[in-house]
Design a protein around this motif. Structure first.
Motif, PDB file in Angstrom:
ATOM      1  N   PHE A 239       3.641  84.950   5.605  1.00  0.00           N
ATOM      2  CA  PHE A 239       3.262  86.258   6.146  1.00  0.00           C
ATOM      3  C   PHE A 239       3.946  87.385   5.387  1.00  0.00           C
ATOM      4  O   PHE A 239       3.308  88.363   4.984  1.00  0.00           O
ATOM      5  N   GLN A 240       5.244  87.287   5.213  1.00  0.00           N
ATOM      6  CA  GLN A 240       5.986  88.364   4.564  1.00  0.00           C
ATOM      7  C   GLN A 240       5.512  88.587   3.133  1.00  0.00           C
ATOM      8  O   GLN A 240       5.414  89.731   2.668  1.00  0.00           O
ATOM      9  N   SER A 241       5.187  87.502   2.428  1.00  0.00           N
ATOM     10  CA  SER A 241       4.737  87.623   1.054  1.00  0.00           C
ATOM     11  C   SER A 241       3.376  88.298   0.970  1.00  0.00           C
ATOM     12  O   SER A 241       3.178  89.225   0.179  1.00  0.00           O
ATOM     13  N   VAL A 242       2.422  87.845   1.792  1.00  0.00           N
ATOM     14  CA  VAL A 242       1.053  88.354   1.699  1.00  0.00           C
ATOM     15  C   VAL A 242       0.924  89.715   2.378  1.00  0.00           C
ATOM     16  O   VAL A 242       0.337  90.650   1.816  1.00  0.00           O
ATOM     17  N   ARG A 243       1.474  89.852   3.560  1.00  0.00           N
ATOM     18  CA  ARG A 243       1.378  91.125   4.266  1.00  0.00           C
ATOM     19  C   ARG A 243       2.160  92.216   3.536  1.00  0.00           C
ATOM     20  O   ARG A 243       1.751  93.388   3.521  1.00  0.00           O
ATOM     21  N   GLY A 244       3.269  91.841   2.906  1.00  0.00           N
ATOM     22  CA  GLY A 244       4.065  92.807   2.165  1.00  0.00           C
ATOM     23  C   GLY A 244       3.318  93.438   1.016  1.00  0.00           C
ATOM     24  O   GLY A 244       3.663  94.542   0.566  1.00  0.00           O
ATOM     25  N   ARG A 245       2.279  92.775   0.539  1.00  0.00           N
ATOM     26  CA  ARG A 245       1.436  93.322  -0.520  1.00  0.00           C
ATOM     27  C   ARG A 245       0.178  93.984   0.039  1.00  0.00           C
ATOM     28  O   ARG A 245      -0.711  94.358  -0.721  1.00  0.00           O
ATOM     29  N   GLY A 246       0.100  94.114   1.354  1.00  0.00           N
ATOM     30  CA  GLY A 246      -1.054  94.764   1.970  1.00  0.00           C
ATOM     31  C   GLY A 246      -2.126  93.823   2.438  1.00  0.00           C
ATOM     32  O   GLY A 246      -3.221  94.268   2.820  1.00  0.00           O
ATOM     33  N   GLY A 247      -1.859  92.510   2.433  1.00  0.00           N
ATOM     34  CA  GLY A 247      -2.845  91.538   2.890  1.00  0.00           C
ATOM     35  C   GLY A 247      -3.160  91.690   4.368  1.00  0.00           C
ATOM     36  O   GLY A 247      -2.331  92.140   5.162  1.00  0.00           O
ATOM     37  N   LEU A 248      -4.375  91.312   4.742  1.00  0.00           N
ATOM     38  CA  LEU A 248      -4.856  91.455   6.121  1.00  0.00           C
ATOM     39  C   LEU A 248      -4.457  90.218   6.925  1.00  0.00           C
ATOM     40  O   LEU A 248      -5.299  89.428   7.354  1.00  0.00           O
ATOM     41  N   VAL A 249      -3.166  90.058   7.153  1.00  0.00           N
ATOM     42  CA  VAL A 249      -2.624  88.842   7.760  1.00  0.00           C
ATOM     43  C   VAL A 249      -2.063  89.140   9.140  1.00  0.00           C
ATOM     44  O   VAL A 249      -1.294  90.086   9.322  1.00  0.00           O
ATOM     45  N   GLY A 250      -2.458  88.329  10.111  1.00  0.00           N
ATOM     46  CA  GLY A 250      -1.892  88.390  11.448  1.00  0.00           C
ATOM     47  C   GLY A 250      -1.127  87.123  11.758  1.00  0.00           C
ATOM     48  O   GLY A 250      -1.266  86.107  11.074  1.00  0.00           O
ATOM     49  N   VAL A 251      -0.317  87.178  12.793  1.00  0.00           N
ATOM     50  CA  VAL A 251       0.394  86.006  13.299  1.00  0.00           C
ATOM     51  C   VAL A 251       0.246  86.001  14.814  1.00  0.00           C
ATOM     52  O   VAL A 251       0.538  87.001  15.473  1.00  0.00           O
ATOM     53  N   ALA A 252      -0.235  84.890  15.357  1.00  0.00           N
ATOM     54  CA  ALA A 252      -0.358  84.723  16.807  1.00  0.00           C
ATOM     55  C   ALA A 252       0.445  83.489  17.198  1.00  0.00           C
ATOM     56  O   ALA A 252       0.007  82.362  16.962  1.00  0.00           O
ATOM     57  N   VAL A 253       1.625  83.695  17.761  1.00  0.00           N
ATOM     58  CA  VAL A 253       2.474  82.577  18.167  1.00  0.00           C
ATOM     59  C   VAL A 253       1.972  82.032  19.500  1.00  0.00           C
ATOM     60  O   VAL A 253       1.893  82.760  20.489  1.00  0.00           O
ATOM     61  N   ASP A 254       1.616  80.744  19.513  1.00  0.00           N
ATOM     62  CA  ASP A 254       1.193  80.091  20.758  1.00  0.00           C
ATOM     63  C   ASP A 254       2.428  79.903  21.632  1.00  0.00           C
ATOM     64  O   ASP A 254       3.352  79.182  21.254  1.00  0.00           O
ATOM     65  N   PRO A 255       2.479  80.520  22.831  1.00  0.00           N
ATOM     66  CA  PRO A 255       3.697  80.480  23.638  1.00  0.00           C
ATOM     67  C   PRO A 255       3.915  79.188  24.404  1.00  0.00           C
ATOM     68  O   PRO A 255       4.945  79.046  25.080  1.00  0.00           O
ATOM     69  N   LEU A 256       2.983  78.232  24.304  1.00  0.00           N
ATOM     70  CA  LEU A 256       3.051  77.029  25.138  1.00  0.00           C
ATOM     71  C   LEU A 256       3.238  75.733  24.356  1.00  0.00           C
ATOM     72  O   LEU A 256       3.598  74.722  24.955  1.00  0.00           O
ATOM     73  N   THR A 257       3.001  75.744  23.060  1.00  0.00           N
ATOM     74  CA  THR A 257       2.828  74.476  22.369  1.00  0.00           C
ATOM     75  C   THR A 257       3.843  74.239  21.258  1.00  0.00           C
ATOM     76  O   THR A 257       4.564  75.130  20.814  1.00  0.00           O
ATOM     77  N   ALA A 258       3.811  72.997  20.790  1.00  0.00           N
ATOM     78  CA  ALA A 258       4.417  72.624  19.523  1.00  0.00           C
ATOM     79  C   ALA A 258       3.266  72.509  18.517  1.00  0.00           C
ATOM     80  O   ALA A 258       2.535  73.465  18.301  1.00  0.00           O
ATOM     81  N   HIS A 259       3.057  71.315  17.946  1.00  0.00           N
ATOM     82  CA  HIS A 259       2.096  71.150  16.854  1.00  0.00           C
ATOM     83  C   HIS A 259       0.657  70.959  17.359  1.00  0.00           C
ATOM     84  O   HIS A 259      -0.289  71.089  16.585  1.00  0.00           O
ATOM     85  N   GLU A 260       0.481  70.615  18.629  1.00  0.00           N
ATOM     86  CA  GLU A 260      -0.870  70.476  19.169  1.00  0.00           C
ATOM     87  C   GLU A 260      -1.564  71.835  19.203  1.00  0.00           C
ATOM     88  O   GLU A 260      -0.920  72.876  19.175  1.00  0.00           O
ATOM     89  N   CYS A 261      -2.902  71.824  19.295  1.00  0.00           N
ATOM     90  CA  CYS A 261      -3.654  73.074  19.132  1.00  0.00           C
ATOM     91  C   CYS A 261      -3.740  73.917  20.399  1.00  0.00           C
ATOM     92  O   CYS A 261      -4.051  75.109  20.327  1.00  0.00           O
ATOM     93  N   GLY A 262      -3.516  73.327  21.573  1.00  0.00           N
ATOM     94  CA  GLY A 262      -3.470  74.105  22.800  1.00  0.00           C
ATOM     95  C   GLY A 262      -4.760  74.866  23.074  1.00  0.00           C
ATOM     96  O   GLY A 262      -5.867  74.355  22.891  1.00  0.00           O
ATOM     97  N   ASN A 263      -4.605  76.133  23.455  1.00  0.00           N
ATOM     98  CA  ASN A 263      -5.745  76.995  23.805  1.00  0.00           C
ATOM     99  C   ASN A 263      -6.111  77.953  22.683  1.00  0.00           C
ATOM    100  O   ASN A 263      -6.717  78.999  22.934  1.00  0.00           O
ATOM    101  N   GLN A 264      -5.760  77.612  21.448  1.00  0.00           N
ATOM    102  CA  GLN A 264      -5.968  78.567  20.358  1.00  0.00           C
ATOM    103  C   GLN A 264      -7.427  78.967  20.164  1.00  0.00           C
ATOM    104  O   GLN A 264      -7.724  80.074  19.717  1.00  0.00           O
ATOM    105  N   ARG A 265      -8.383  78.097  20.510  1.00  0.00           N
ATOM    106  CA  ARG A 265      -9.791  78.410  20.260  1.00  0.00           C
ATOM    107  C   ARG A 265     -10.261  79.649  21.011  1.00  0.00           C
ATOM    108  O   ARG A 265     -11.230  80.303  20.596  1.00  0.00           O
ATOM    109  N   TYR A 266      -9.599  79.993  22.123  1.00  0.00           N
ATOM    110  CA  TYR A 266     -10.029  81.152  22.906  1.00  0.00           C
ATOM    111  C   TYR A 266      -9.627  82.474  22.261  1.00  0.00           C
ATOM    112  O   TYR A 266     -10.113  83.537  22.674  1.00  0.00           O
ATOM    113  N   LEU A 267      -8.772  82.414  21.249  1.00  0.00           N
ATOM    114  CA  LEU A 267      -8.529  83.573  20.395  1.00  0.00           C
ATOM    115  C   LEU A 267      -9.200  83.391  19.037  1.00  0.00           C
ATOM    116  O   LEU A 267      -9.747  84.346  18.491  1.00  0.00           O
ATOM    117  N   ALA A 268      -9.177  82.171  18.505  1.00  0.00           N
ATOM    118  CA  ALA A 268      -9.728  81.934  17.169  1.00  0.00           C
ATOM    119  C   ALA A 268     -11.220  82.248  17.109  1.00  0.00           C
ATOM    120  O   ALA A 268     -11.690  82.887  16.161  1.00  0.00           O
TER     121      ALA A 268
END
Length: 448
Positions: A239-268
């Protein structure tokens, strides 16, 4: 050893292992009959070519005249995750997104043996990128849509699939409308890396592709040790590398999970919807459109509140990039508890038929919330729920159930119900009602 380097090495080692609760082999998968199509390539022993066998299954929306893009749902590393890719193209919720935009839905499945190096496929420069392009050509001819070879891509990837999706974005930015990287990002030249892994460079064109990084909070954000603790440092560095150059990068931290995908599809899925609406070419063979900049919202990295760019009082090149107000509002709910709201009912089922007490029907998923279940009414009274109990240990219960890598379980759940309590010779009126994952029901139930 510096902490961030150690974390990244642990993360990459974890990617080579099998996802929890999934088993090989690879020879059990749904039939690919139209509107589904499939090609399979054997492993190659030629340098630079893909060293694992791979299946590509694609769904083409019925009655579409011309395909405008391909949505790719890419699994992660290990035998179990690879197997889960066999059902990706059959996911009703992702099909709803594809159908809205006249896109095809593609699910790759690499046949990676247990204990082998994931980079042999999740780095697209090791042959998987070329195999993917070849598959689009062949699937285009199979399906009668040769334009598949040239249309843009929307790339979703989990774990090693995030490496692949991110790598394809950096290698082919002119083809990628948007990329969602769940728990995995490619390594860049200015980030820590293993000597055995080739770094990627970021071109100016790649900076114009919207990208969302989506780690789980237990992957190094709030839980600093364990199997996947290196995911967050890797995401942070990307993120820091790409966004620092103006890239259109977001970060959405899933507050409930580890490596499983959880409810990410409802935002993705809403995020892809916004990106595809903005970026798909206006005419056949035209270029991707630039993302609009008049409604951008920003948020602190790993924060919880987003604001319009005009009122953001910190350095915007350190901030999470969100394309518009609607996505920003969904993002704020997602990073809080993943309970993204939905006020629209799902589409009503159609083509309800009764044959020897067996009901069949057809239904599209709710774009925002998917399908949790179907309610069967007989003569105006509730008779049954299908399925009787939805299963999803990783997030909201769904009609198709879900695996660790965010794909339907096998065997696929059919849209059928057998009424064993119907009396012979007695005529009944049936209705089928769809219910989405926030509990809203279709407003006009179908009746035969």
């Amino acid at each position: 050893m510096p902490r961030i380097l150690k974390s990244c090495l642990l993360f990459l080692a974890a990617l080579s292992t099998t996802a929890i609760g999934q088993q090989a082999p690879y020879d059990i998968f749904p039939d690919a009959k139209p509107p589904y199509y499939r090609v399979r390539y054997e492993a190659s022993n030629q340098e630079g070519e893909l060293s694992f066998p791979v299946n590509y299954t694609i769904w083409v929306p019925p009655n579409v005249s011309s395909i405008r893009g391909v949505i790719v749902h890419q699994h992660g590393c290990g035998e179990g995750s690879c197997k889960s890719g066999l059902t990706a193209a059959f996911d009703l919720h992702w099909q709803a997104l594809a159908k809205k935009h006249d896109c095809a839905l593609l699910g790759p499945s690499y046949e990676q043996p247990e204990g082998t190096e994931c980079q042999l496929w999740c780095d697209p420069r090791n042959g998987s990128g070329d195999a993917f392009v070849k598959a689009l050509n062949e699937l285009g001819h199979q399906s009668g849509h040769p334009e598949l070879a040239n249309v843009p891509w929307a790339l979703w990837g989990h774990s090693g699939g995030g490496h692949w999706a991110g790598g394809m974005t950096l290698l082919h930015p002119e083809r990628v409308a948007a990329a969602w990287l769940r728990s995995g990002v490619p390594l860049l030249e200015d980030n820590p890396q293993r000597p055995s892994i080739k770094a990627h460079t970021v071109s100016d064109e790649a900076l114009r592709v919207p990208i969302m990084c989506n780690p789980g909070t237990k992957e190094g954000v709030t839980v600093k040790d364990g199997r996947f603790a290196g995911v967050w440092p890797a995401n942070e560095a990307f993120f820091q590398s790409v966004r620092g150059r103006g890239g259109l990068v977001g970060v959405a931290v899933d507050p409930l999970t580890a490596h499983e995908c959880g409810n990410q599809r409802y935002l993705a899925i809403p995020w892809f919807d916004a990106c595809l609406s903005a970026r798909l070419p206006r005419k056949e063979n035209g270029p991707l459109q630039p993302m609009p900049t008049d409604d951008v919202w920003l948020a602190p990295l790993a924060g919880f509140d987003a604001t319009p760019i005009a009122s953001f009082d910190k350095d915007p090149l350190t901030a999470v990039w969100l394309p518009n107000e609607n996505i920003a509002n969904a993002w704020m709910q997602y990073v809080k508890d993943t309970n993204i709201s939905d006020t629209s009912p799902p589409p009503a089922p159609s083509d309800v038929e009764v044959n020897n007490n067996r009901l069949t029907w057809v239904a599209d998923a709710d774009l925002e919330s998917g399908i949790a279940r179907f309610i069967i009414e007989r003569d105006g009274k509730v008779l049954a729920m299908v399925p009787e109990k939805s299963q999803n240990p990783f997030g909201r219960p769904l009609f198709q159930n879900l695996q660790y890598s965010d794909t339907p379980t096998q065997p696929l759940v059919p849209m059928t119900y057998d009424d064993h309590t119907a009396k012979p010779g007695v005529s009944h009126t049936y209705r089928v009602i769809a219910e989405n994952t926030v509990g809203m029901r279709s407003e006009q139930p179908s009746a035969p």
